[in-house]
Design a protein around this motif. Structure first.
Motif, PDB file in Angstrom:
ATOM      1  N   LYS A 229      41.399  74.665  47.362  1.00 30.78           N
ATOM      2  CA  LYS A 229      40.972  74.798  48.752  1.00 30.78           C
ATOM      3  C   LYS A 229      42.033  74.160  49.647  1.00 30.78           C
ATOM      4  O   LYS A 229      42.153  72.952  49.721  1.00 30.78           O
ATOM      5  CB  LYS A 229      39.616  74.147  49.002  1.00 30.78           C
ATOM      6  N   VAL A 230      42.814  75.001  50.300  1.00 27.22           N
ATOM      7  CA  VAL A 230      43.845  74.549  51.223  1.00 27.22           C
ATOM      8  C   VAL A 230      43.543  75.204  52.554  1.00 27.22           C
ATOM      9  O   VAL A 230      43.747  76.405  52.722  1.00 27.22           O
ATOM     10  CB  VAL A 230      45.260  74.932  50.738  1.00 27.22           C
ATOM     11  N   GLN A 231      43.028  74.429  53.482  1.00 27.10           N
ATOM     12  CA  GLN A 231      42.560  74.992  54.745  1.00 27.10           C
ATOM     13  C   GLN A 231      42.930  74.057  55.886  1.00 27.10           C
ATOM     14  O   GLN A 231      42.620  72.870  55.855  1.00 27.10           O
ATOM     15  CB  GLN A 231      41.047  75.202  54.705  1.00 27.10           C
ATOM     16  N   ALA A 232      43.636  74.585  56.875  1.00 24.75           N
ATOM     17  CA  ALA A 232      44.012  73.795  58.040  1.00 24.75           C
ATOM     18  C   ALA A 232      42.792  73.529  58.913  1.00 24.75           C
ATOM     19  O   ALA A 232      41.714  74.084  58.695  1.00 24.75           O
ATOM     20  CB  ALA A 232      45.083  74.534  58.837  1.00 24.75           C
ATOM     21  N   ASP A 233      42.975  72.680  59.937  1.00 19.11           N
ATOM     22  CA  ASP A 233      41.857  72.384  60.838  1.00 19.11           C
ATOM     23  C   ASP A 233      41.482  73.588  61.688  1.00 19.11           C
ATOM     24  O   ASP A 233      40.313  73.805  61.993  1.00 19.11           O
ATOM     25  CB  ASP A 233      42.206  71.199  61.741  1.00 19.11           C
ATOM     26  N   GLY A 234      42.484  74.378  62.083  1.00 18.62           N
ATOM     27  CA  GLY A 234      42.153  75.529  62.920  1.00 18.62           C
ATOM     28  C   GLY A 234      43.368  76.395  63.183  1.00 18.62           C
ATOM     29  O   GLY A 234      44.500  76.064  62.825  1.00 18.62           O
TER      30      GLY A 234
ATOM     31  N   ILE B  25      49.011  80.053  65.661  1.00 16.97           N
ATOM     32  CA  ILE B  25      49.571  78.728  65.412  1.00 16.97           C
ATOM     33  C   ILE B  25      48.574  77.946  64.571  1.00 16.97           C
ATOM     34  O   ILE B  25      47.368  77.905  64.881  1.00 16.97           O
ATOM     35  CB  ILE B  25      49.833  77.974  66.733  1.00 16.97           C
ATOM     36  N   VAL B  26      49.041  77.329  63.498  1.00 21.42           N
ATOM     37  CA  VAL B  26      48.203  76.427  62.706  1.00 21.42           C
ATOM     38  C   VAL B  26      48.084  75.100  63.451  1.00 21.42           C
ATOM     39  O   VAL B  26      49.090  74.544  63.897  1.00 21.42           O
ATOM     40  CB  VAL B  26      48.807  76.211  61.306  1.00 21.42           C
ATOM     41  N   VAL B  27      46.864  74.589  63.577  1.00 24.57           N
ATOM     42  CA  VAL B  27      46.625  73.324  64.276  1.00 24.57           C
ATOM     43  C   VAL B  27      46.061  72.295  63.303  1.00 24.57           C
ATOM     44  O   VAL B  27      45.127  72.579  62.545  1.00 24.57           O
ATOM     45  CB  VAL B  27      45.634  73.505  65.446  1.00 24.57           C
ATOM     46  N   GLU B  28      46.662  71.115  63.320  1.00 22.80           N
ATOM     47  CA  GLU B  28      46.160  69.968  62.556  1.00 22.80           C
ATOM     48  C   GLU B  28      45.830  68.864  63.547  1.00 22.80           C
ATOM     49  O   GLU B  28      46.648  68.542  64.425  1.00 22.80           O
ATOM     50  CB  GLU B  28      47.205  69.476  61.548  1.00 22.80           C
ATOM     51  N   LEU B  29      44.640  68.277  63.432  1.00 20.63           N
ATOM     52  CA  LEU B  29      44.179  67.229  64.345  1.00 20.63           C
ATOM     53  C   LEU B  29      44.129  65.895  63.615  1.00 20.63           C
ATOM     54  O   LEU B  29      43.459  65.762  62.594  1.00 20.63           O
ATOM     55  CB  LEU B  29      42.789  67.576  64.886  1.00 20.63           C
ATOM     56  N   LYS B  30      44.844  64.909  64.146  1.00 20.28           N
ATOM     57  CA  LYS B  30      44.831  63.552  63.607  1.00 20.28           C
ATOM     58  C   LYS B  30      44.308  62.625  64.693  1.00 20.28           C
ATOM     59  O   LYS B  30      44.994  62.356  65.678  1.00 20.28           O
ATOM     60  CB  LYS B  30      46.241  63.128  63.174  1.00 20.28           C
TER      61      LYS B  30
ATOM     62  N   VAL C 135      51.597  64.140  56.817  1.00 18.59           N
ATOM     63  CA  VAL C 135      52.370  65.193  57.472  1.00 18.59           C
ATOM     64  C   VAL C 135      52.792  66.259  56.467  1.00 18.59           C
ATOM     65  O   VAL C 135      52.736  67.462  56.757  1.00 18.59           O
ATOM     66  CB  VAL C 135      53.596  64.590  58.184  1.00 18.59           C
ATOM     67  N   GLU C 136      53.205  65.840  55.280  1.00 21.14           N
ATOM     68  CA  GLU C 136      53.611  66.810  54.271  1.00 21.14           C
ATOM     69  C   GLU C 136      52.447  67.700  53.854  1.00 21.14           C
ATOM     70  O   GLU C 136      52.615  68.898  53.605  1.00 21.14           O
ATOM     71  CB  GLU C 136      54.195  66.091  53.047  1.00 21.14           C
ATOM     72  N   ARG C 137      51.238  67.129  53.777  1.00 16.54           N
ATOM     73  CA  ARG C 137      50.069  67.950  53.447  1.00 16.54           C
ATOM     74  C   ARG C 137      49.803  68.969  54.557  1.00 16.54           C
ATOM     75  O   ARG C 137      49.417  70.112  54.286  1.00 16.54           O
ATOM     76  CB  ARG C 137      48.849  67.071  53.202  1.00 16.54           C
ATOM     77  N   ALA C 138      50.016  68.534  55.818  1.00 19.73           N
ATOM     78  CA  ALA C 138      49.851  69.466  56.935  1.00 19.73           C
ATOM     79  C   ALA C 138      50.876  70.592  56.848  1.00 19.73           C
ATOM     80  O   ALA C 138      50.568  71.771  57.081  1.00 19.73           O
ATOM     81  CB  ALA C 138      49.985  68.728  58.263  1.00 19.73           C
ATOM     82  N   LEU C 139      52.105  70.246  56.494  1.00 21.35           N
ATOM     83  CA  LEU C 139      53.143  71.260  56.332  1.00 21.35           C
ATOM     84  C   LEU C 139      52.820  72.203  55.170  1.00 21.35           C
ATOM     85  O   LEU C 139      53.103  73.407  55.235  1.00 21.35           O
ATOM     86  CB  LEU C 139      54.501  70.587  56.108  1.00 21.35           C
ATOM     87  N   LEU C 140      52.228  71.659  54.104  1.00 21.39           N
ATOM     88  CA  LEU C 140      51.828  72.499  52.973  1.00 21.39           C
ATOM     89  C   LEU C 140      50.778  73.515  53.401  1.00 21.39           C
ATOM     90  O   LEU C 140      50.841  74.693  53.031  1.00 21.39           O
ATOM     91  CB  LEU C 140      51.294  71.622  51.840  1.00 21.39           C
ATOM     92  N   ARG C 141      49.812  73.076  54.201  1.00 24.73           N
ATOM     93  CA  ARG C 141      48.781  74.002  54.664  1.00 24.73           C
ATOM     94  C   ARG C 141      49.384  75.068  55.577  1.00 24.73           C
ATOM     95  O   ARG C 141      48.982  76.235  55.547  1.00 24.73           O
ATOM     96  CB  ARG C 141      47.668  73.218  55.360  1.00 24.73           C
ATOM     97  N   ARG C 142      50.356  74.673  56.412  1.00 22.24           N
ATOM     98  CA  ARG C 142      51.030  75.663  57.248  1.00 22.24           C
ATOM     99  C   ARG C 142      51.776  76.681  56.387  1.00 22.24           C
ATOM    100  O   ARG C 142      51.714  77.896  56.617  1.00 22.24           O
ATOM    101  CB  ARG C 142      52.019  74.982  58.194  1.00 22.24           C
ATOM    102  N   GLN C 143      52.467  76.185  55.350  1.00 21.56           N
ATOM    103  CA  GLN C 143      53.227  77.076  54.488  1.00 21.56           C
ATOM    104  C   GLN C 143      52.305  78.002  53.698  1.00 21.56           C
ATOM    105  O   GLN C 143      52.614  79.189  53.492  1.00 21.56           O
ATOM    106  CB  GLN C 143      54.105  76.274  53.527  1.00 21.56           C
ATOM    107  N   ALA C 144      51.149  77.463  53.288  1.00 19.78           N
ATOM    108  CA  ALA C 144      50.193  78.303  52.571  1.00 19.78           C
ATOM    109  C   ALA C 144      49.692  79.435  53.463  1.00 19.78           C
ATOM    110  O   ALA C 144      49.524  80.574  53.018  1.00 19.78           O
ATOM    111  CB  ALA C 144      49.027  77.452  52.067  1.00 19.78           C
ATOM    112  N   ARG C 145      49.457  79.126  54.727  1.00 18.57           N
ATOM    113  CA  ARG C 145      49.033  80.176  55.666  1.00 18.57           C
ATOM    114  C   ARG C 145      50.160  81.186  55.873  1.00 18.57           C
ATOM    115  O   ARG C 145      49.910  82.393  55.984  1.00 18.57           O
ATOM    116  CB  ARG C 145      48.624  79.559  57.004  1.00 18.57           C
TER     117      ARG C 145
END
Length: 298
Positions: free
Chosen positions: A36-41, A67-72, A83-93
């Motif tokens: 399960k790799v899912q960005a915030d929005g 645009i992939v959005v990550e909220l911290k 940050v790397e996990r956020a980049l991974l989710r962007r790359q997965a998308r």
């Protein structure tokens, strides 16, 4: 996901279309098949031309379809692994979009990461380039990675979705600024549990909901209170119990006054401090025949 994160996502979902005049819409992103790799929005761009006239970072979205959005939010980790996990989710998308469209798809899905501030380690290792107040292009990833430092953004109606990521004093300033600009329901949902503002700021905002004397406004506030109490049965029962105690204390004082049984300051304090309904009712019964307040309160 915690309640602050859900509140921030809901604010993006509810505010984005309004503040961009329909140019951008929020939707929940599809799940990506890596367990399960899912960005915030996702921000889905429908009318890019409108964005040019909005405050940053909105104009930077004009060239993209989404645009992939990550909220911290305040208290969330902003270390390298986050940050790397956020980049991974962007790359997965990005991979998902290639598979959905075609291997030759020339576009890209950028990442916008909204957080209270830019962490020092990121400044030292990636040397982010500031292109607008609170908005940074992170090198060497360039335009595909934008860091939005919510604490640095100006207070603007169009930036409310990003401003909920503020922390500390900037969060207090945002809460005071946004309260008169949003419906009472929204502000009341923000105050008790979602955004970690200071106690002083929270209490200051709660005073805004005191009785106004305007029947229409007071009726709306009563309706909001009714909804909140329905959602919190324990608090509702607590208020009911406190109301019964207040009624029992008042009835006891009336009997004592009617029978001219004078209360000492100590007796009055005992009545006020008593939180046992059975005791207050017993004192009330004794007061009907007692010859003194001391005898009534045994």
């Amino acid at each position: 996901m915690g309640q602050p994160d859900l509140f921030a996502k809901r604010t993006f979902a509810e505010e984005t279309e309004r503040v961009t005049a329909g140019a951008v819409m929020w939707r929940d992103p599809p799940e990506i098949r890596l367990e399960k790799v899912q960005a915030d929005g996702l921000l889905v761009i429908h009318r890019p031309g409108i964005l040019a006239h909005l405050p940053a970072p909105w104009p930077a979205a004009q060239m993209y379809e989404e645009i992939v959005v990550e909220l911290k939010l305040a208290g969330d980790h902003l270390d390298m692994s986050a940050v790397e996990r956020a980049l991974l989710r962007r790359q997965a998308r990005q991979v998902q979009r290639v598979e959905e469209s075609a291997p030759s798809w020339p576009g890209e899905t950028p990442l916008w990461l909204a957080a209270p501030h830019v962490p020092e380690w990121l400044r030292q290792t990636r040397h982010p380039v500031r292109f607008a107040p609170g908005c940074y292009a992170v090198e060497p990833l360039g335009r595909c990675f934008v860091w939005v430092a919510a604490n640095e953004l100006p207070l603007s109606d169009e930036l409310v979705p990003f401003l909920v990521a503020r922390s500390g004093q900037p969060l207090d300033e945002f809460a005071r600024w946004v309260a008169p600009r949003r419906p009472l329901e929204w502000v009341l949902s923000m105050l008790p549990k979602y955004l970690p503002m200071s106690t002083t700021a929270r209490e200051e905002l709660l005073w805004r909901f005191a009785r106004t004397g305007d029947p229409e406004i007071d009726a709306r506030q009563d309706r909001i209170l009714e909804v909140l109490l329905t959602a919190n049965p324990k608090m509702k029962q607590r208020l009911v119990d406190e109301g019964r105690l207040d009624e029992a204390r008042a009835a006891l004082r009336r009997v004592l006054a009617h029978r001219q049984l004078a209360l000492t300051p100590e007796d009055a304090a005992r009545i006020e401090a008593c939180t046992d309904l059975a005791t207050l009712e017993r004192w009330h019964g004794q007061a009907l025949a007692a010859s003194s307040a001391e005898q009534a309160l045994r």
